[in-house]
Design an enzyme around this catalytic site. Structure first.
Site, PDB file in Angstrom:
ATOM      1  N   ASP A   1      -0.250  -7.341  -3.706  1.00 60.91           N
ATOM      2  CA  ASP A   1      -1.652  -7.033  -3.388  1.00 60.91           C
ATOM      3  C   ASP A   1      -2.254  -6.256  -4.554  1.00 60.91           C
ATOM      4  O   ASP A   1      -1.596  -6.060  -5.579  1.00 60.91           O
ATOM      5  CB  ASP A   1      -1.741  -6.263  -2.057  1.00 60.91           C
ATOM      6  CG  ASP A   1      -3.042  -6.570  -1.317  1.00 60.91           C
ATOM      7  OD1 ASP A   1      -4.118  -6.412  -1.923  1.00 60.91           O
ATOM      8  OD2 ASP A   1      -2.991  -6.975  -0.145  1.00 60.91           O
TER       9      ASP A   1
ATOM     10  N   HIS B   1      -7.081 -10.250  -4.014  1.00 65.40           N
ATOM     11  CA  HIS B   1      -6.049  -9.227  -3.794  1.00 65.40           C
ATOM     12  C   HIS B   1      -4.954  -9.335  -4.858  1.00 65.40           C
ATOM     13  O   HIS B   1      -3.761  -9.195  -4.559  1.00 65.40           O
ATOM     14  CB  HIS B   1      -5.441  -9.363  -2.390  1.00 65.40           C
ATOM     15  CG  HIS B   1      -6.334  -8.832  -1.295  1.00 65.40           C
ATOM     16  ND1 HIS B   1      -6.585  -7.489  -1.114  1.00 65.40           N
ATOM     17  CD2 HIS B   1      -7.043  -9.467  -0.320  1.00 65.40           C
ATOM     18  CE1 HIS B   1      -7.403  -7.317  -0.080  1.00 65.40           C
ATOM     19  NE2 HIS B   1      -7.705  -8.503   0.414  1.00 65.40           N
TER      20      HIS B   1
ATOM     21  N   GLU C   1      -2.129   1.067   4.698  1.00 62.28           N
ATOM     22  CA  GLU C   1      -2.948   2.074   4.013  1.00 62.28           C
ATOM     23  C   GLU C   1      -2.721   3.472   4.603  1.00 62.28           C
ATOM     24  O   GLU C   1      -2.713   4.465   3.882  1.00 62.28           O
ATOM     25  CB  GLU C   1      -4.447   1.731   4.110  1.00 62.28           C
ATOM     26  CG  GLU C   1      -4.882   0.549   3.263  1.00 62.28           C
ATOM     27  CD  GLU C   1      -4.805  -0.770   3.997  1.00 62.28           C
ATOM     28  OE1 GLU C   1      -4.034  -0.875   4.972  1.00 62.28           O
ATOM     29  OE2 GLU C   1      -5.526  -1.713   3.592  1.00 62.28           O
TER      30      GLU C   1
ATOM     31  N   TYR D   1      -3.688  -5.937  15.349  1.00 58.01           N
ATOM     32  CA  TYR D   1      -3.592  -5.133  14.132  1.00 58.01           C
ATOM     33  C   TYR D   1      -2.923  -3.810  14.514  1.00 58.01           C
ATOM     34  O   TYR D   1      -3.572  -2.883  14.990  1.00 58.01           O
ATOM     35  CB  TYR D   1      -4.978  -4.950  13.494  1.00 58.01           C
ATOM     36  CG  TYR D   1      -5.266  -6.046  12.471  1.00 58.01           C
ATOM     37  CD1 TYR D   1      -4.890  -7.355  12.725  1.00 58.01           C
ATOM     38  CD2 TYR D   1      -5.860  -5.761  11.252  1.00 58.01           C
ATOM     39  CE1 TYR D   1      -5.110  -8.361  11.797  1.00 58.01           C
ATOM     40  CE2 TYR D   1      -6.080  -6.766  10.309  1.00 58.01           C
ATOM     41  CZ  TYR D   1      -5.698  -8.062  10.597  1.00 58.01           C
ATOM     42  OH  TYR D   1      -5.907  -9.053   9.669  1.00 58.01           O
ATOM     43  N   PHE D   2      -1.618  -3.757  14.276  1.00 57.07           N
ATOM     44  CA  PHE D   2      -0.849  -2.594  14.733  1.00 57.07           C
ATOM     45  C   PHE D   2      -1.112  -1.346  13.884  1.00 57.07           C
ATOM     46  O   PHE D   2      -0.655  -0.271  14.228  1.00 57.07           O
ATOM     47  CB  PHE D   2       0.644  -2.911  14.761  1.00 57.07           C
ATOM     48  CG  PHE D   2       1.079  -3.765  15.931  1.00 57.07           C
ATOM     49  CD1 PHE D   2       0.167  -4.252  16.855  1.00 57.07           C
ATOM     50  CD2 PHE D   2       2.422  -4.059  16.123  1.00 57.07           C
ATOM     51  CE1 PHE D   2       0.571  -5.029  17.931  1.00 57.07           C
ATOM     52  CE2 PHE D   2       2.844  -4.830  17.197  1.00 57.07           C
ATOM     53  CZ  PHE D   2       1.928  -5.320  18.099  1.00 57.07           C
TER      54      PHE D   2
ATOM     55  N   ARG E   1       0.840  -1.204   0.000  1.00 59.88           N
ATOM     56  CA  ARG E   1       0.000   0.000   0.000  1.00 59.88           C
ATOM     57  C   ARG E   1       0.872   1.249   0.000  1.00 59.88           C
ATOM     58  O   ARG E   1       0.627   2.202  -0.707  1.00 59.88           O
ATOM     59  CB  ARG E   1      -0.951  -0.002   1.201  1.00 59.88           C
ATOM     60  CG  ARG E   1      -2.219  -0.841   1.037  1.00 59.88           C
ATOM     61  CD  ARG E   1      -1.972  -2.247   0.502  1.00 59.88           C
ATOM     62  NE  ARG E   1      -3.174  -3.015   0.304  1.00 59.88           N
ATOM     63  CZ  ARG E   1      -3.665  -3.899   1.180  1.00 59.88           C
ATOM     64  NH1 ARG E   1      -3.021  -4.155   2.320  1.00 59.88           N
ATOM     65  NH2 ARG E   1      -4.768  -4.558   0.905  1.00 59.88           N
TER      66      ARG E   1
ATOM     67  N   TRP F   1      -0.787  -3.342   8.491  1.00 63.68           N
ATOM     68  CA  TRP F   1      -1.181  -2.946   7.131  1.00 63.68           C
ATOM     69  C   TRP F   1      -0.844  -1.469   6.937  1.00 63.68           C
ATOM     70  O   TRP F   1      -0.885  -0.683   7.907  1.00 63.68           O
ATOM     71  CB  TRP F   1      -2.680  -3.202   6.932  1.00 63.68           C
ATOM     72  CG  TRP F   1      -3.068  -4.629   7.154  1.00 63.68           C
ATOM     73  CD1 TRP F   1      -3.683  -5.153   8.251  1.00 63.68           C
ATOM     74  CD2 TRP F   1      -2.825  -5.730   6.263  1.00 63.68           C
ATOM     75  NE1 TRP F   1      -3.847  -6.512   8.090  1.00 63.68           N
ATOM     76  CE2 TRP F   1      -3.333  -6.896   6.891  1.00 63.68           C
ATOM     77  CE3 TRP F   1      -2.237  -5.845   5.004  1.00 63.68           C
ATOM     78  CZ2 TRP F   1      -3.265  -8.158   6.289  1.00 63.68           C
ATOM     79  CZ3 TRP F   1      -2.175  -7.101   4.416  1.00 63.68           C
ATOM     80  CH2 TRP F   1      -2.683  -8.235   5.048  1.00 63.68           C
TER      81      TRP F   1
ATOM     82  N   ASP G   1      -7.320 -14.359   1.736  1.00 62.92           N
ATOM     83  CA  ASP G   1      -8.368 -13.575   2.391  1.00 62.92           C
ATOM     84  C   ASP G   1      -9.174 -12.790   1.354  1.00 62.92           C
ATOM     85  O   ASP G   1      -8.676 -12.470   0.277  1.00 62.92           O
ATOM     86  CB  ASP G   1      -7.758 -12.585   3.402  1.00 62.92           C
ATOM     87  CG  ASP G   1      -6.742 -11.653   2.740  1.00 62.92           C
ATOM     88  OD1 ASP G   1      -5.976 -12.136   1.888  1.00 62.92           O
ATOM     89  OD2 ASP G   1      -6.728 -10.451   3.074  1.00 62.92           O
ATOM     90  N   GLU G   2     -10.390 -12.475   1.726  1.00 63.70           N
ATOM     91  CA  GLU G   2     -11.225 -11.489   1.027  1.00 63.70           C
ATOM     92  C   GLU G   2     -11.202 -11.662  -0.490  1.00 63.70           C
ATOM     93  O   GLU G   2     -10.963 -10.705  -1.220  1.00 63.70           O
ATOM     94  CB  GLU G   2     -10.746 -10.077   1.402  1.00 63.70           C
ATOM     95  CG  GLU G   2     -10.828  -9.806   2.890  1.00 63.70           C
ATOM     96  CD  GLU G   2     -10.235  -8.467   3.302  1.00 63.70           C
ATOM     97  OE1 GLU G   2     -10.817  -7.826   4.207  1.00 63.70           O
ATOM     98  OE2 GLU G   2      -9.199  -8.058   2.759  1.00 63.70           O
TER      99      GLU G   2
ATOM    100  N   TRP H   1      -7.358 -14.406  11.757  1.00 63.68           N
ATOM    101  CA  TRP H   1      -7.400 -12.939  11.873  1.00 63.68           C
ATOM    102  C   TRP H   1      -8.806 -12.403  12.118  1.00 63.68           C
ATOM    103  O   TRP H   1      -8.973 -11.377  12.750  1.00 63.68           O
ATOM    104  CB  TRP H   1      -6.794 -12.286  10.622  1.00 63.68           C
ATOM    105  CG  TRP H   1      -7.648 -12.293   9.376  1.00 63.68           C
ATOM    106  CD1 TRP H   1      -7.792 -13.330   8.501  1.00 63.68           C
ATOM    107  CD2 TRP H   1      -8.449 -11.221   8.855  1.00 63.68           C
ATOM    108  NE1 TRP H   1      -8.634 -12.979   7.478  1.00 63.68           N
ATOM    109  CE2 TRP H   1      -9.054 -11.691   7.658  1.00 63.68           C
ATOM    110  CE3 TRP H   1      -8.717  -9.918   9.281  1.00 63.68           C
ATOM    111  CZ2 TRP H   1      -9.904 -10.901   6.888  1.00 63.68           C
ATOM    112  CZ3 TRP H   1      -9.563  -9.128   8.525  1.00 63.68           C
ATOM    113  CH2 TRP H   1     -10.151  -9.616   7.346  1.00 63.68           C
TER     114      TRP H   1
HETATM  115  C1  ACM Z   1      -6.727  -9.220   6.373  1.00 62.67           C
HETATM  116  O1  ACM Z   1      -6.683  -8.337   7.251  1.00 62.67           O
HETATM  117  N1  ACM Z   1      -7.403  -9.016   5.250  1.00 62.67           N
HETATM  118  C2  ACM Z   1      -6.048 -10.489   6.532  1.00 62.67           C
END
Ligand code: ACM
Length: 544
Positions: free
Chosen positions: A192, A263, A482, A425-426, A163, A480, A329-330, A397
């Site tokens: 990603d 992703h 972003e 989730y830092f 990101r 993450w 994921d997702e 997660w």
């Molecule tokens: C995730 O936070 N999509 C693994």
């Protein structure tokens, strides 16, 4: 008789042969994570570090001794490995935890007993954290006895250079920080929707096309793009090897992640034939927005050939990674539902719903990785659509999903690494924010998780069986990016939460105390300052 005498002399001369003691040591070291047992003799002379740690050449030229010297050097201890006298001994002692170790420091030297070489990085960091000033101001180790072993073998941090970029130097700095607190896995999220970040020689367009994008959501408002094309950003294979080797020297294994089947917009933008190219309006491009994007790989022979070749290069670049992460994921199903090709594929395979396409990908990836002698790790969605191979690892997660995917994975007999977004989730907000727009948290992800919240987690639920306990192999924090544009903010997000994560993964919950832990964290501020780390102070302000 003569021969026996000779052997005895050689052994003695390679052992500890005397050193000048330090001035008295009055400071007790504050170790994070707290060792299982640690006795320090305060007020006595300790081991003087002014002239380095002499290692007899016979010790440093042995396999075990050279591994110990390398681990101690990597932790920053002043090693002199080619001496005729010695102040270090290392011995293997059987123990069922391969990271078990015992350390005895006296004015004469350091005695290490270890279950295996796997214990060396942590033992070295305990010694590095124990360096204090003696009464005359020179560096010393106090006389002490330590016995220690971690609760969980996999202790990880996930970094996301997709990101926002994270340079080689910023990554190396994070590795030093991880090593200090005995984390031993860097989960490196390298592909990603918003960028492909690793050079793959057999598919050059992955980085020619996939490593840059037309714009980026602004930090102030994720709904608005900044209108500025990014420069290409990716790690060359040489840089990857450099990072892997550097991590290795610190006792950290790098686990690469390449997302399959979702992703994957950046890869599909580079090679549109890999996606569901027969759907109306098909126009893949490197994503310029955050969130979940619709592009997924199509289950075609050319996609599998692509994945074979990409993962072959990845496995070669990460020779020590026992696990390879395939994301998972997702992954939205809409494109599969609208693709005539995928519909026909599903019919041929006897599939009843599109989730089975993801299941198909997971199995193909597990087979592919098994051919390279690696185990698949995937985010917990990989268990949503049917059984996965018995040696797959589930990265838990989704703390909000019921029935709980941690429990589902355990009852299927699968190994689990826990990184629930409820605690680890830092990128999430830590509470009070600095008065600086750079620290704005991620759009909707405003859950507050300060270090106390991280520290409150118990990774061993009370209601699991001893057999299930064996499948809880690790703990990980995810950061993450972003809302994290650079290493400066990354450090603010991770420190001191990384210390709390380390202690949760190392020490049983019933032995932990948050107030006492805070005192040790405060004692680490000078080290953070020395390393120029932008840690979050107790009042929420950034240190730098
Ligand atoms: C995730 O936070 N999509 C693994």
């Amino acid at each position: 008789m003569k021969l026996r005498l000779l052997v005895l002399t050689a052994l003695l001369s390679a052992g500890i042969t005397g050193a000048a003691p330090s001035a008295p040591v009055t400071i007790s070291p504050a170790i994070i994570p707290q060792p299982q047992s640690m006795q320090v003799s305060p007020g006595q002379p300790g081991f003087c570090l002014k002239n380095g740690i002499k290692v007899h050449y016979k010790v440093s030229r042995s396999k075990l001794g050279s591994a110990a010297v390398r681990a101690l050097m990597a932790a920053g201890l002043p090693m002199l490995p080619e001496e005729n006298t010695g102040e270090l001994t290392v011995e293997i002692v059987p123990h069922d935890n391969p990271e078990w170790h015992s350390i005895r420091v006296s004015p004469e030297g350091i005695e290490l007993k270890i279950a295996s070489e796997k214990a060396l990085p942590a033992a070295a960091q305990t010694l590095a954290q124990s360096v204090v000033k003696s009464a005359d101001g020179s560096p010393a180790l106090p006389c002490m006895q330590v016995q220690d072993a971690p609760l969980l073998p996999y202790r990880g941090l996930m970094l996301d250079p997709c990101r926002h970029p994270l340079t080689v130097d910023e990554t190396r700095k994070m590795l030093r920080l991880m090593a200090r607190y005995k984390l031993n896995r860097l989960h490196w999220h390298l592909a990603d929707d918003q960028g492909w970040r690793i050079e793959i020689k057999s598919y050059p367009r992955l980085t020619e096309v996939g490593s840059h994008r037309a714009e980026t959501p602004t930090l102030a408002n994720h709904e608005i793009g900044d209108g500025r094309p990014t420069a290409p950003f990716y790690f060359t294979q040489e840089q990857v090897r450099d990072i892997v080797a550097y991590a290795n020297s610190l006792g950290i294994t790098v686990i690469p992640e390449i997302e399959v089947p979702g992703h994957s917009s950046a890869a599909i933008a580079a090679y549109p034939e890999l996606g569901n190219s027969d759907i109306p309006g098909y126009a893949p491009r490197v994503a310029t927005t955050w969130g979940v994007l619709p592009y997924t790989y199509a289950p075609k022979p050319e996609t599998m050939q692509f994945l074979e070749r990409v993962f072959a290069e990845v496995c070669e670049l990460f020779p020590r990674a026992e696990f390879i992460h395939i994301g998972g994921d997702e992954a939205p199903r809409d494109q599969w539902q609208h693709s005539p090709y995928v519909q026909q594929f599903m019919q041929q395979q006897g599939m009843r719903h599109a989730g089975q396409v993801q299941h198909w990908f997971t199995h193909r990836m597990a087979e592919l990785l098994a051919r390279h002698d690696r185990r698949l790790v995937g985010w917990d969605e990989i268990i949503d659509d049917g059984a996965v191979p018995a040696n797959a690892v589930v990265m838990y997660w989704r703390s909000w999903v019921r029935p709980c995917s941690l429990k589902r994975a355990l009852s299927s007999g699968l190994d689990v690494i826990q990184s629930p977004d409820s605690h680890f989730y830092f990128n999430f907000c830590q509470g009070k924010l600095p008065d600086d727009p750079r620290y704005k948290p991620h759009g909707s992800l405003t859950a507050e998780q300060d270090w106390r919240h991280v520290y409150s987690y118990n990774p061993i639920p009370a209601d699991i069986s001893p057999e299930q306990r064996r499948h809880l192999i690790g703990l990980q924090a995810n950061c993450w990016s972003e809302s994290i544009a650079d290493g400066h903010k990354l450090e603010y997000q991770c420190v001191p939460r990384i210390c709390a994560l380390a202690e949760v993964a190392w020490r049983p919950a019933e032995l932990r105390n948050a107030d006492e832990f805070l005192q040790r964290v405060l004692a680490h501020y000078p080290w953070f300052d020395e390393q120029n780390i932008n840690y979050r102070r107790e009042d929420g302000s950034p240190a730098k």
